[in-house]
Write a protein that holds these residues in place. Structure first.
Motif, mmCIF file in Angstrom:
data_model
loop_
_atom_site.group_PDB
_atom_site.id
_atom_site.type_symbol
_atom_site.label_atom_id
_atom_site.label_comp_id
_atom_site.label_asym_id
_atom_site.label_seq_id
_atom_site.Cartn_x
_atom_site.Cartn_y
_atom_site.Cartn_z
ATOM 1 N N MET A 6 52.510 77.827 72.149
ATOM 2 C CA MET A 6 53.780 77.739 73.236
ATOM 3 C C MET A 6 54.255 78.874 73.467
ATOM 4 S SD MET A 6 56.929 75.670 71.603
ATOM 5 C CE MET A 6 57.522 74.362 72.861
ATOM 6 N N ALA A 7 54.932 79.493 74.467
ATOM 7 C CA ALA A 7 55.322 80.397 74.852
ATOM 8 C C ALA A 7 56.728 80.655 74.084
ATOM 9 C CB ALA A 7 55.823 80.500 76.356
ATOM 10 N N ARG A 8 56.987 82.005 73.780
ATOM 11 C CA ARG A 8 58.284 82.104 73.135
ATOM 12 C C ARG A 8 59.368 82.762 74.008
ATOM 13 N NH1 ARG A 8 56.663 80.163 68.591
ATOM 14 N NH2 ARG A 8 55.133 81.113 67.496
ATOM 15 N N GLN A 9 59.363 82.829 75.240
ATOM 16 C CA GLN A 9 59.905 83.015 76.215
ATOM 17 C C GLN A 9 61.004 82.210 76.620
ATOM 18 O OE1 GLN A 9 60.546 86.319 76.909
ATOM 19 N NE2 GLN A 9 62.308 86.068 78.226
ATOM 20 N N LEU A 10 61.904 82.101 76.439
ATOM 21 C CA LEU A 10 63.278 81.049 77.012
ATOM 22 C C LEU A 10 63.712 81.347 78.054
ATOM 23 C CD1 LEU A 10 64.942 80.192 73.572
ATOM 24 C CD2 LEU A 10 63.197 78.947 74.497
ATOM 25 N N ALA A 11 64.243 80.274 79.052
ATOM 26 C CA ALA A 11 64.737 80.379 80.183
ATOM 27 C C ALA A 11 66.010 80.921 80.225
ATOM 28 C CB ALA A 11 64.636 79.002 81.108
ATOM 29 N N ARG A 12 66.542 81.667 81.065
ATOM 30 C CA ARG A 12 68.057 82.317 80.897
ATOM 31 C C ARG A 12 68.879 81.080 80.807
ATOM 32 N NH1 ARG A 12 71.081 86.601 81.787
ATOM 33 N NH2 ARG A 12 72.997 86.394 83.056
ATOM 34 N N GLY A 28 62.883 74.129 60.884
ATOM 35 C CA GLY A 28 61.704 74.814 59.977
ATOM 36 C C GLY A 28 61.062 75.996 60.336
ATOM 37 N N THR A 29 60.828 75.725 61.760
ATOM 38 C CA THR A 29 59.645 76.738 62.305
ATOM 39 C C THR A 29 60.208 77.342 63.646
ATOM 40 O OG1 THR A 29 58.537 75.161 63.506
ATOM 41 C CG2 THR A 29 57.756 75.656 61.415
ATOM 42 N N GLN A 30 59.973 78.440 64.214
ATOM 43 C CA GLN A 30 60.314 78.652 65.584
ATOM 44 C C GLN A 30 59.981 77.887 66.681
ATOM 45 O OE1 GLN A 30 58.605 82.360 66.660
ATOM 46 N NE2 GLN A 30 60.380 83.478 66.434
ATOM 47 N N ASP A 31 59.176 77.466 66.600
ATOM 48 C CA ASP A 31 58.438 76.132 67.564
ATOM 49 C C ASP A 31 59.411 74.967 67.555
ATOM 50 O OD1 ASP A 31 56.222 77.648 68.394
ATOM 51 O OD2 ASP A 31 54.956 76.807 67.005
ATOM 52 N N ASP A 32 60.017 74.494 66.350
ATOM 53 C CA ASP A 32 60.894 73.377 66.216
ATOM 54 C C ASP A 32 62.215 74.058 66.914
ATOM 55 O OD1 ASP A 32 58.986 71.897 64.804
ATOM 56 O OD2 ASP A 32 59.874 72.426 62.926
ATOM 57 N N ALA A 33 62.766 74.989 66.518
ATOM 58 C CA ALA A 33 63.728 75.490 67.073
ATOM 59 C C ALA A 33 63.645 75.685 68.712
ATOM 60 C CB ALA A 33 64.186 76.824 66.875
ATOM 61 N N ILE A 34 62.593 75.995 69.128
ATOM 62 C CA ILE A 34 62.299 76.198 70.598
ATOM 63 C C ILE A 34 62.431 74.986 71.272
ATOM 64 C CG2 ILE A 34 60.580 76.726 72.589
ATOM 65 C CD1 ILE A 34 60.036 79.357 70.786
ATOM 66 N N GLU A 35 61.593 73.831 70.509
ATOM 67 C CA GLU A 35 61.597 72.240 70.757
ATOM 68 C C GLU A 35 63.302 71.831 71.026
ATOM 69 O OE1 GLU A 35 60.165 69.190 72.425
ATOM 70 O OE2 GLU A 35 59.201 71.010 72.472
ATOM 71 N N GLY A 36 63.749 72.022 70.062
ATOM 72 C CA GLY A 36 65.057 71.658 70.245
ATOM 73 C C GLY A 36 66.081 72.167 71.225
ATOM 74 N N LEU A 37 65.683 73.484 71.586
ATOM 75 C CA LEU A 37 66.701 74.135 72.471
ATOM 76 C C LEU A 37 66.176 73.401 74.003
ATOM 77 C CD1 LEU A 37 66.861 77.917 71.633
ATOM 78 C CD2 LEU A 37 68.758 76.277 71.945
ATOM 79 N N THR A 38 64.667 73.246 73.881
ATOM 80 C CA THR A 38 64.417 72.834 75.149
ATOM 81 C C THR A 38 64.771 71.252 75.619
ATOM 82 O OG1 THR A 38 62.201 73.944 74.925
ATOM 83 C CG2 THR A 38 62.146 71.916 76.531
ATOM 84 N N GLN A 39 64.813 70.393 74.419
ATOM 85 C CA GLN A 39 65.275 69.053 74.728
ATOM 86 C C GLN A 39 66.845 69.100 75.165
ATOM 87 O OE1 GLN A 39 64.761 67.137 71.033
ATOM 88 N NE2 GLN A 39 62.691 66.539 71.304
ATOM 89 N N ILE A 40 67.672 69.846 74.408
ATOM 90 C CA ILE A 40 69.127 69.913 74.974
ATOM 91 C C ILE A 40 69.099 70.518 76.350
ATOM 92 C CG2 ILE A 40 71.231 71.398 74.175
ATOM 93 C CD1 ILE A 40 70.266 71.374 71.472
ATOM 94 N N TYR A 41 68.507 71.444 76.637
ATOM 95 C CA TYR A 41 68.621 72.099 78.109
ATOM 96 C C TYR A 41 67.954 70.900 78.795
ATOM 97 C CZ TYR A 41 67.758 75.425 81.796
ATOM 98 O OH TYR A 41 67.880 76.217 83.062
ATOM 99 N N GLY A 42 67.089 70.441 78.696
ATOM 100 C CA GLY A 42 66.471 69.160 79.410
ATOM 101 C C GLY A 42 67.625 68.015 79.914
ATOM 102 N N GLU A 43 68.086 67.697 78.825
ATOM 103 C CA GLU A 43 69.152 66.775 78.864
ATOM 104 C C GLU A 43 70.494 67.041 79.666
ATOM 105 O OE1 GLU A 43 70.441 65.515 74.834
ATOM 106 O OE2 GLU A 43 68.302 65.020 74.428
#
Length: 94
Positions: free
Chosen positions: A1-7, A46-61
């Protein structure tokens, strides 16, 4: 999974002072802006991937919400209880 988040998606971090934070057992915290534009934080990832997934869900909503619905939510969020009561019960005095 990419570690770069959209602005504008938010950020994730650990609040510990460990010398090797990537390998310590402390949870990640995410920071983002909610639909009202207020900065929020959620911890416990718990992990960096979990944190990114959480941000992705919030951003998508946020992106799925129609602009007029988001504006209505912002307006309601700014109202006081008295203003809201006057809007729905015009005969009541504050």
């Amino acid at each position: 999974m990419a570690r770069q988040l959209a602005r504008g998606m938010g950020s994730f971090f650990k609040e510990c002072g460990c010398s090797r934070p990537a390998r310590c057992p402390h949870p990640y915290t995410i920071r983002f802006r909610d639909a009202l534009g207020k900065q929020r934080e959620e911890a416990g990832y718990g992990t960096q991937d979990d944190a990114i997934e959480g941000l992705t869900q919030i951003y998508g909503e946020k992106k799925k919400t129609a602009p007029f619905v988001a504006e209505i939510r912002r307006e309601l969020g700014r109202q006081t209880v008295a203003e809201y009561a006057k809007q729905w019960r015009p005969g009541s005095a504050g």
